[in-house]
Design a protein around this motif. Sequence first.
Motif, PDB file in Angstrom:
ATOM      1  N   HIS A 583       0.841  -1.194   0.000  1.00  0.00           N
ATOM      2  CA  HIS A 583       0.000   0.000   0.000  1.00  0.00           C
ATOM      3  C   HIS A 583       0.879   1.248   0.000  1.00  0.00           C
ATOM      4  O   HIS A 583       1.856   1.346   0.733  1.00  0.00           O
ATOM      5  CB  HIS A 583      -0.917  -0.008   1.216  1.00  0.00           C
ATOM      6  N   GLY A 584       0.515   2.220  -0.842  1.00  0.00           N
ATOM      7  CA  GLY A 584       1.273   3.450  -0.964  1.00  0.00           C
ATOM      8  C   GLY A 584       2.411   3.377  -1.949  1.00  0.00           C
ATOM      9  O   GLY A 584       3.112   4.371  -2.157  1.00  0.00           O
ATOM     10  N   CYS A 585       2.624   2.222  -2.593  1.00  0.00           N
ATOM     11  CA  CYS A 585       3.681   2.055  -3.588  1.00  0.00           C
ATOM     12  C   CYS A 585       3.054   1.874  -4.966  1.00  0.00           C
ATOM     13  O   CYS A 585       1.929   1.392  -5.090  1.00  0.00           O
ATOM     14  CB  CYS A 585       4.556   0.842  -3.276  1.00  0.00           C
ATOM     15  N   SER A 586       3.816   2.262  -6.004  1.00  0.00           N
ATOM     16  CA  SER A 586       3.339   2.106  -7.378  1.00  0.00           C
ATOM     17  C   SER A 586       4.469   1.596  -8.249  1.00  0.00           C
ATOM     18  O   SER A 586       5.658   1.825  -7.977  1.00  0.00           O
ATOM     19  CB  SER A 586       2.841   3.444  -7.943  1.00  0.00           C
ATOM     20  N   ALA A 587       4.077   0.892  -9.324  1.00  0.00           N
ATOM     21  CA  ALA A 587       5.023   0.476 -10.361  1.00  0.00           C
ATOM     22  C   ALA A 587       5.032   1.532 -11.451  1.00  0.00           C
ATOM     23  O   ALA A 587       3.975   1.962 -11.917  1.00  0.00           O
ATOM     24  CB  ALA A 587       4.617  -0.878 -10.931  1.00  0.00           C
ATOM     25  N   TYR A 588       6.236   1.947 -11.861  1.00  0.00           N
ATOM     26  CA  TYR A 588       6.358   2.993 -12.873  1.00  0.00           C
ATOM     27  C   TYR A 588       6.999   2.498 -14.165  1.00  0.00           C
ATOM     28  O   TYR A 588       7.241   3.292 -15.070  1.00  0.00           O
ATOM     29  CB  TYR A 588       7.163   4.159 -12.311  1.00  0.00           C
ATOM     30  N   VAL A 589       7.317   1.221 -14.255  1.00  0.00           N
ATOM     31  CA  VAL A 589       7.801   0.634 -15.507  1.00  0.00           C
ATOM     32  C   VAL A 589       6.830  -0.458 -15.926  1.00  0.00           C
ATOM     33  O   VAL A 589       6.229  -1.143 -15.086  1.00  0.00           O
ATOM     34  CB  VAL A 589       9.229   0.073 -15.367  1.00  0.00           C
ATOM     35  N   ALA A 590       6.656  -0.618 -17.250  1.00  0.00           N
ATOM     36  CA  ALA A 590       5.654  -1.559 -17.743  1.00  0.00           C
ATOM     37  C   ALA A 590       6.171  -2.981 -17.783  1.00  0.00           C
ATOM     38  O   ALA A 590       5.400  -3.933 -17.617  1.00  0.00           O
ATOM     39  CB  ALA A 590       5.186  -1.134 -19.137  1.00  0.00           C
ATOM     40  N   ASN A 591       7.465  -3.155 -18.019  1.00  0.00           N
ATOM     41  CA  ASN A 591       8.047  -4.486 -18.177  1.00  0.00           C
ATOM     42  C   ASN A 591       9.360  -4.576 -17.422  1.00  0.00           C
ATOM     43  O   ASN A 591       9.939  -3.552 -17.027  1.00  0.00           O
ATOM     44  CB  ASN A 591       8.303  -4.792 -19.667  1.00  0.00           C
ATOM     45  N   LEU A 592       9.834  -5.801 -17.286  1.00  0.00           N
ATOM     46  CA  LEU A 592      11.147  -6.033 -16.690  1.00  0.00           C
ATOM     47  C   LEU A 592      12.088  -6.469 -17.803  1.00  0.00           C
ATOM     48  O   LEU A 592      12.511  -7.613 -17.876  1.00  0.00           O
ATOM     49  CB  LEU A 592      11.064  -7.091 -15.587  1.00  0.00           C
ATOM     50  N   ASP A 593      12.430  -5.529 -18.697  1.00  0.00           N
ATOM     51  CA  ASP A 593      13.285  -5.885 -19.833  1.00  0.00           C
ATOM     52  C   ASP A 593      14.701  -6.211 -19.383  1.00  0.00           C
ATOM     53  O   ASP A 593      15.352  -7.082 -19.945  1.00  0.00           O
ATOM     54  CB  ASP A 593      13.305  -4.732 -20.842  1.00  0.00           C
ATOM     55  N   ILE A 594      15.211  -5.477 -18.401  1.00  0.00           N
ATOM     56  CA  ILE A 594      16.504  -5.772 -17.784  1.00  0.00           C
ATOM     57  C   ILE A 594      16.319  -5.672 -16.280  1.00  0.00           C
ATOM     58  O   ILE A 594      15.749  -4.706 -15.785  1.00  0.00           O
ATOM     59  CB  ILE A 594      17.598  -4.791 -18.239  1.00  0.00           C
ATOM     60  N   VAL A 595      16.786  -6.682 -15.550  1.00  0.00           N
ATOM     61  CA  VAL A 595      16.678  -6.698 -14.088  1.00  0.00           C
ATOM     62  C   VAL A 595      18.076  -6.935 -13.520  1.00  0.00           C
ATOM     63  O   VAL A 595      18.718  -7.935 -13.848  1.00  0.00           O
ATOM     64  CB  VAL A 595      15.706  -7.782 -13.598  1.00  0.00           C
ATOM     65  N   LEU A 596      18.527  -6.015 -12.709  1.00  0.00           N
ATOM     66  CA  LEU A 596      19.854  -6.125 -12.127  1.00  0.00           C
ATOM     67  C   LEU A 596      19.754  -6.176 -10.611  1.00  0.00           C
ATOM     68  O   LEU A 596      19.459  -5.163  -9.976  1.00  0.00           O
ATOM     69  CB  LEU A 596      20.713  -4.930 -12.542  1.00  0.00           C
ATOM     70  N   PRO A 597      19.976  -7.330  -9.977  1.00  0.00           N
ATOM     71  CA  PRO A 597      19.951  -7.398  -8.506  1.00  0.00           C
ATOM     72  C   PRO A 597      21.228  -6.818  -7.916  1.00  0.00           C
ATOM     73  O   PRO A 597      22.308  -6.903  -8.503  1.00  0.00           O
ATOM     74  CB  PRO A 597      19.843  -8.899  -8.230  1.00  0.00           C
ATOM     75  N   ILE A 598      21.094  -6.208  -6.751  1.00  0.00           N
ATOM     76  CA  ILE A 598      22.216  -5.552  -6.084  1.00  0.00           C
ATOM     77  C   ILE A 598      22.201  -5.960  -4.620  1.00  0.00           C
ATOM     78  O   ILE A 598      21.194  -5.780  -3.932  1.00  0.00           O
ATOM     79  CB  ILE A 598      22.112  -4.022  -6.189  1.00  0.00           C
ATOM     80  N   VAL A 599      23.306  -6.511  -4.156  1.00  0.00           N
ATOM     81  CA  VAL A 599      23.476  -6.795  -2.738  1.00  0.00           C
ATOM     82  C   VAL A 599      24.602  -5.890  -2.258  1.00  0.00           C
ATOM     83  O   VAL A 599      25.776  -6.113  -2.576  1.00  0.00           O
ATOM     84  CB  VAL A 599      23.796  -8.277  -2.481  1.00  0.00           C
ATOM     85  N   GLY A 600      24.233  -4.836  -1.546  1.00  0.00           N
ATOM     86  CA  GLY A 600      25.190  -3.787  -1.238  1.00  0.00           C
ATOM     87  C   GLY A 600      25.563  -3.705   0.212  1.00  0.00           C
ATOM     88  O   GLY A 600      25.023  -4.410   1.075  1.00  0.00           O
ATOM     89  N   ALA A 601      26.495  -2.787   0.489  1.00  0.00           N
ATOM     90  CA  ALA A 601      27.026  -2.629   1.834  1.00  0.00           C
ATOM     91  C   ALA A 601      26.442  -1.434   2.568  1.00  0.00           C
ATOM     92  O   ALA A 601      26.773  -1.202   3.718  1.00  0.00           O
ATOM     93  CB  ALA A 601      28.547  -2.487   1.767  1.00  0.00           C
ATOM     94  N   GLY A 602      25.580  -0.647   1.922  1.00  0.00           N
ATOM     95  CA  GLY A 602      25.039   0.534   2.560  1.00  0.00           C
ATOM     96  C   GLY A 602      23.757   0.991   1.921  1.00  0.00           C
ATOM     97  O   GLY A 602      23.289   0.407   0.928  1.00  0.00           O
ATOM     98  N   PRO A 603      23.146   2.045   2.456  1.00  0.00           N
ATOM     99  CA  PRO A 603      21.826   2.485   1.995  1.00  0.00           C
ATOM    100  C   PRO A 603      21.833   3.207   0.657  1.00  0.00           C
ATOM    101  O   PRO A 603      20.774   3.519   0.127  1.00  0.00           O
ATOM    102  CB  PRO A 603      21.362   3.427   3.112  1.00  0.00           C
ATOM    103  N   THR A 604      23.016   3.506   0.111  1.00  0.00           N
ATOM    104  CA  THR A 604      23.114   4.146  -1.201  1.00  0.00           C
ATOM    105  C   THR A 604      23.951   3.269  -2.120  1.00  0.00           C
ATOM    106  O   THR A 604      25.046   2.831  -1.750  1.00  0.00           O
ATOM    107  CB  THR A 604      23.758   5.541  -1.086  1.00  0.00           C
TER     108      THR A 604
END
Length: 656
Positions: A583-604
């Motif tokens: 709730h309160g979130c929206s999708a702004y892209v129509a497709n997942l043409d490229i999906v890049l997962p990121i496992v990072g070390a910080g909030p940025t």
Amino acid sequence: MNPTKNLVPASSGRLPGARLSARLAALFCFAVAAHGQCPEGTVAGLVPWNAGDHFASTWAVDDEGLSPLINLGFAFPMPGTAGFDAMQIGSNGEIYLADWWTAPPPPNEPVGGSSFGTNTILELRGRVLGGSARIVPLGLDQQGSQVSCNIWAVSYATPLTGGPAGEATVTWTDMARWGNAADRFSFSCRLFANGSVEFSYGAGLPLPACLVGISVGNLVNGVASNLSATPTVPTGLLYESFPAGAFDLAGQTLRIDRQGTGYTALALLPYTAPNCAFHCAYGEGCHSIGENTLFQQFADSEAVRTALTASRVTFLHDSTNEGGYTAIWGGGGSAFRGPNVMGSTAVALGGFSDPDTGSVVFTPPAFPVPGGFSGAVTVSVDGILTIAATANNAGDSSPAAADILDAVQAPALAFYSWHDFLLNDSVGSSGQVTREVFGGHLYITWDAVEARPDGVANSSSWQYQIELATGHVAIVWQSIDATMTDTGDWLVGCTLEGTGATPGAAVFDNSFPPTQLVTNIHPLTLSAAPRPVQVGTVLAFDYTIDNIPSYWRNDAPPYIAVLALSLLPAGGGGVPLGLFGMHGCSAYVANLDIVLPIVGAGPTEVVPVFEPSMGPAPLDFYAQAFALYDVPSWSPPFNFFGLLASNGVHSHVEYQ
């Protein structure tokens, strides 16, 4: 198009990345107008300046700005002068000429510069004897456009910055008439080594009252011309003064050549502005939680004594990336530590600017606060502890809810046991405010300090206790005005830096909830820079994902996100994801043409995009970031789906 990322391995333990794709797959079972002239070469580096205030100007640089002296890289001749080889660019559509080799040391400024745009003939002539030569492709009071997705810039290219030999170009991109929120127009000026200039105007330029021309300065004389009628003038001043609605150069290029001791304007040529590359953010990320102020205002001392005597409220610092505090009424913690106990190292806080309404600044050992660590702190006589070098609610002895909620009066992180205290009460027995570092805590104590009214014994004893390792802050009250002669208000609470969307009042007594958040949680956001300008077949820029939550809410890796790219946006301004529990979130892209997962070390996380073999521009694509978090670790969770969504970013690729 192949976004690349150096992935950071997840910390040991459960690796939830596999669940990310499944959650995204569940979500997806279901041209912007061109800019005018594009930013070119080098940003002009404007600084605040106007002719009246000079470099003490406080106007924004897009409104009243001036560049440093810029070497043209060639000599630019003008009638009756030795010529010029340097320029300064003004934000209001003017170029001032100068001599690079004889200019005074910085900061440089033109002689007889224009105020709020070149609006008068006198300003165009140089305004004073010895006034600087100037070129004015569009003289009026301007500022950067406020239209959404503008790419406002004042930029230039010379032979010294990679431009063509013997010419310099200055471009004003996405401008507006001052105070006009709907304007967006662009224009440019080219200077040639033979002394010619060329003005080009985008077709979308409005019809303002303005001046257009070229002047050798020094109060040169001349008369107005019709620039569309190929005029020739015998002096170093050629110009036209356009009344509102009469500007006829939009969508045209005007070339002005030197002609003996004066100038001549050539026939207008049609001009078609290029399309510019841009990134444009759209929609909103989720979630923004802004309960950044928690307080109770007590109307009289009886209520204060009943609620606070021998009580405490603790603000547990939340060290995760969203920051803030969890407020707990009562609970454990250190007892009141008086400054006279055995082994005390407490010292009196001296130097209050006023014993009634003043404050004193000092720098204790640093402790964690939202967004980093503390520096200087300010202690106000009236019981406010501000975690900054300037006091919140300075000099205000009348506690009020409106004042703690006011971001102007209370801009910084601060804690409140706010009351009208008096260090020089004539009763003769007023206590003191002390500070002490002991056992890993900072103690700031009001030790039997009197309050208004003056001359009546009505002291209270209480203190702030700050745990230096964690940043937890407790307010501990030992005794409150036992004589009940003080009827002034008290306000108890905490406010974070800045403003919050839903500041809250609470009741500080045994009905207080077990915990209550005081926090500014910012939505997941996605941005992109620099502009997606394709150079040959190469495209390179960066996406930046901000406010990624710590997966287990422990201020430690992993921070898990995904960047989704699509050739199409989601229709209708975004697809609400409440059906999936987001709730309160929206999708702004129509497709997942490229999906890049990121496992990072910080909030940025910064995600470089590099494509060495792009097809021909133009090209449009759309991006959105998602972040994963462990629902049980977040209490209460953002939502029960365990996924956050950012705003969208539309990228329009061009060659400039």
